[in-house]
Write a protein that holds these residues in place. Structure first.
Motif: not given
Length: 292
Positions: A142-153
């Motif tokens: 919520n403060k530093l911009g980290f998130s779940y990121k879907k990856e290919s492969g």
């Protein structure tokens, strides 16, 4: 007079003629029915013969199917045994790699175990020797911009990449938590706080200025810092999920020691089934292809 006599004779003979005609008709009908009955009986006998032949073939087919089913069952049992033997052989080879080789995978694991999290606001979420993990990931997202990121492969990021790109998929978050626990242990932390869901409760996260942040419907769940592992489990036949565990002893594949499992993306305590280990303290074992 003679003519009248003939008429009377004809009248008396007419019933006899009619009787003979009816008798002849009935005789021919009887013969026709007998012929038809004989034809039906012949057909019935033919059908009985065909039925007997088909029944014999049916019984033979059932026998063959039962034999094949028994053969298939034996082959499946043999295949299962071979798969099990092959699985444990791969496990032994993996353990040997972990113990005696200095390959890239082991370097990757050692690097994760020794990563220094100097840029994360651990102090905001620390109380004496305890880190509030739910607090830390809340600030990160919520403060530093980290998130779940879907990856290919199927690609496992290093902790460096995770920090630089501010997130990753479930296995990357799991490796982050795994690495963080090692860092905490090296730096004097003794305990770590997660949370369990509980209505009408709230978990204190951190204070910023005059604002206090809480996690609603959550109760603190604090445990000692011990052996971390990354584990995955099936959601369905094509989908799985990776999380992090803290265990009394290092995990081995398909084992569930006395462990606490948590979602590294939020710090919630979980109770997964059918676990499949990926990374434990002293080895890196990675074959499962279901992470999402």
């Amino acid at each position: 007079m003679f003519f009248i006599f003939k008429i009377f004779r004809l009248l008396f003979a007419l019933p006899l003629i009619m009787l003979l005609a009816i008798g002849g008709y009935l005789y021919f009908q009887l013969k026709y029915k007998e012929h038809k009955l004989k034809t039906l009986l012949d057909n019935l006998n033919s059908l009985k013969s065909q039925y007997g032949s088909l029944l014999k073939k049916y019984n033979q087919t059932i026998g063959l199917l039962e034999t094949k089913n028994e053969t298939i069952k034996k082959l499946e049992e043999q295949n299962k045994k071979l798969e099990s033997e092959n699985y444990y052989l791969r496990l032994k080879l993996t353990n040997l790699e972990s113990q005696y080789s200095n390959n890239d995978r082991i370097k990757f694991l050692i690097k994760a175990q020794n990563y220094n999290f100097t840029d994360l606001p651990l102090d905001k979420c620390t109380n004496n020797d305890t880190l509030n993990y739910a607090c830390l990931v809340n600030i990160m997202q919520n403060k530093l911009g980290f998130s779940y990121k879907k990856e290919s492969g199927d690609y496992l990021e290093s902790v460096d990449e995770f920090i630089r790109t501010k997130g990753g998929d479930c296995e990357d978050w799991s490796l982050f938590a795994y690495s963080l626990i090692y860092y905490l242990a090296r730096n004097g932390y003794k305990k770590i706080t997660f949370y369990v869901k509980q209505n009408n409760s709230k978990l204190y996260l951190y204070k910023e200025g005059n604002t206090i942040y809480y996690l609603p419907n959550a109760k603190a769940y604090t445990i000692e810092i011990k052996n971390p592992s990354i584990v995955c489990y099936k959601i369905n036949e094509t989908l799985g999920h990776c999380i992090t565990a803290i265990c009394d002893k290092p995990l081995l594949p398909n084992q569930k020691n006395n462990c606490t499992y948590f979602e590294p993306q939020n710090g919630k305590i979980l109770n997964p089934k059918e676990l499949y280990i990926i990374v434990s303290n002293d080895f890196y074992f990675r074959e499962w292809q279901f992470w999402k």
